[in-house]
Design a protein around this motif. Structure first.
Motif, PDB file in Angstrom:
ATOM      1  N   GLY A   1       1.094  -1.031   0.318  1.00  0.00           N
ATOM      2  CA  GLY A   1      -0.009   0.361  -0.420  1.00  0.00           C
ATOM      3  C   GLY A   1       0.679   1.612   0.340  1.00  0.00           C
ATOM      4  N   GLU A   2       0.268   2.362  -0.685  1.00  0.00           N
ATOM      5  CA  GLU A   2       0.531   3.175   0.184  1.00  0.00           C
ATOM      6  C   GLU A   2       1.364   3.978   1.606  1.00  0.00           C
ATOM      7  OE1 GLU A   2      -1.565   6.491  -2.125  1.00  0.00           O
ATOM      8  OE2 GLU A   2      -1.928   5.367  -4.441  1.00  0.00           O
ATOM      9  N   LYS A   3       1.887   5.108   1.372  1.00  0.00           N
ATOM     10  CA  LYS A   3       3.033   5.472   2.640  1.00  0.00           C
ATOM     11  C   LYS A   3       1.727   6.439   3.606  1.00  0.00           C
ATOM     12  CE  LYS A   3       6.833   8.021   4.545  1.00  0.00           C
ATOM     13  NZ  LYS A   3       7.989   8.702   4.346  1.00  0.00           N
ATOM     14  N   GLY A   4       1.413   6.280   4.019  1.00  0.00           N
ATOM     15  CA  GLY A   4       0.202   7.134   5.449  1.00  0.00           C
ATOM     16  C   GLY A   4       0.998   7.724   5.914  1.00  0.00           C
ATOM     17  N   GLU A   5      -0.050   8.654   6.889  1.00  0.00           N
ATOM     18  CA  GLU A   5       0.199  10.106   6.854  1.00  0.00           C
ATOM     19  C   GLU A   5       1.134   9.622   8.109  1.00  0.00           C
ATOM     20  OE1 GLU A   5      -0.773  13.306   5.389  1.00  0.00           O
ATOM     21  OE2 GLU A   5      -1.998  11.573   3.913  1.00  0.00           O
ATOM     22  N   PRO A   6       2.107  11.469   8.633  1.00  0.00           N
ATOM     23  CA  PRO A   6       2.861  11.182   9.742  1.00  0.00           C
ATOM     24  C   PRO A   6       2.052  10.992  10.929  1.00  0.00           C
ATOM     25  CG  PRO A   6       3.313  12.809   7.470  1.00  0.00           C
ATOM     26  CD  PRO A   6       2.082  12.422   7.354  1.00  0.00           C
ATOM     27  N   GLY A   7       2.327  10.091  11.482  1.00  0.00           N
ATOM     28  CA  GLY A   7       2.434   9.836  12.899  1.00  0.00           C
ATOM     29  C   GLY A   7       2.146  11.203  14.036  1.00  0.00           C
ATOM     30  N   LEU A   8       1.382  10.776  14.950  1.00  0.00           N
ATOM     31  CA  LEU A   8       1.531  12.088  15.881  1.00  0.00           C
ATOM     32  C   LEU A   8       2.997  11.788  16.213  1.00  0.00           C
ATOM     33  CD1 LEU A   8      -1.900  11.707  17.690  1.00  0.00           C
ATOM     34  CD2 LEU A   8      -1.399  13.190  16.210  1.00  0.00           C
TER      35      LEU A   8
END
Length: 246
Positions: free
Chosen positions: A102-109
């Motif tokens: 899958g595509e790279k996710g959003e940056p975490g907290l």
């Protein structure tokens, strides 16, 4: 009636003669064939030709043949039968191929939690409409609270919870109002009121706020009321982030 009987007698006589000639001829042919076998030199002459195939195969007993031909006719369809029992489960299939990455996710907290706890470092009053500055900072993870201004600034969007405790000095009243910034004017959210009449009194409240990144939250002394605040960690302001979605 007499004519019918005469016709039947004539037919039977003809059949009898035909059958008799046939039998006589068959016997004659059989005798001649036997004589040729036993005495071929007697010069009996050639045998007569055999009977045709159709006549040879005829049954000795004459009669009539009735031919009946039937054609199948499709009938009307019947009613559906009852539903059968469920079948057995088949064997488990082989594992499928691995899916695509899958595509790279959003940056975490951030790994540092956002939380703070501050208290008044000295008794204050009378105050009327001023921003309260809680300068005794006990916890300030994420550095979202500024003790010099008394303002909390949300470092990231999410849901934040704030706890407010107010203690009034002996024989006095004290109240604070919580505000948050937004589009246009700052918005009043809640008020906490305490009275030490005739003895010591405190009051508290808890509020959950959805904030976007950069929104600010602060406390002011309630306008049109001279408030006297008792310090020594009796009057505090605290908060922390509880969810990352707004």
């Amino acid at each position: 009636m007499h004519l019918s009987v005469i016709c039947m007698v004539a037919i039977l006589s003809t059949v009898t003669l035909v059958n008799g000639d046939k039998e006589k001829y068959s016997n004659y042919y059989a005798n001649r064939k036997q004589l040729h076998k036993e005495k071929p030199s007697r010069g009996l002459g050639p045998l007569p030709p055999p009977l045709p195939k159709e006549e040879e195969d005829d049954d000795e007993t004459s009669g009539c043949t009735l031919k009946v031909e039937c054609k199948n006719k499709k009938g009307e369809p019947g009613y559906p039968g009852p539903e059968g029992l469920p079948g057995l489960f088949g064997p488990r299939g082989v594992n499928g191929y691995d899916g695509q990455k899958g595509e790279k996710g959003e940056p975490g907290l951030s790994g540092f939690p956002v939380s703070f706890l501050a208290a008044l470092d000295a008794n204050e009053g009378p105050l009327d409409g001023q921003v309260l500055k809680y300068k005794q900072v006990l916890i300030n993870r994420g550095l979202a609270y500024d003790k010099e201004t008394g303002i909390f600034t949300a470092p990231s969007p999410g849901v934040y919870v704030f706890h407010i405790v107010v203690a009034a000095m002996e024989g006095q009243k004290a109240a604070v109002q919580l505000f948050q910034t937004g589009d246009g004017d700052d918005q009043w959210v809640v008020t906490v009121w305490a009275e030490s009449l005739p003895s010591w009194g405190t009051s508290s409240n808890t509020i959950y706020l959805p904030l976007t990144q950069g929104q600010r939250v602060y406390l002011i002394a309630r306008p049109n009321l001279n408030s006297y605040y008792y310090a020594g960690r009796y009057t505090t302001f605290s908060g922390h982030k509880v969810a990352s979605e707004v």
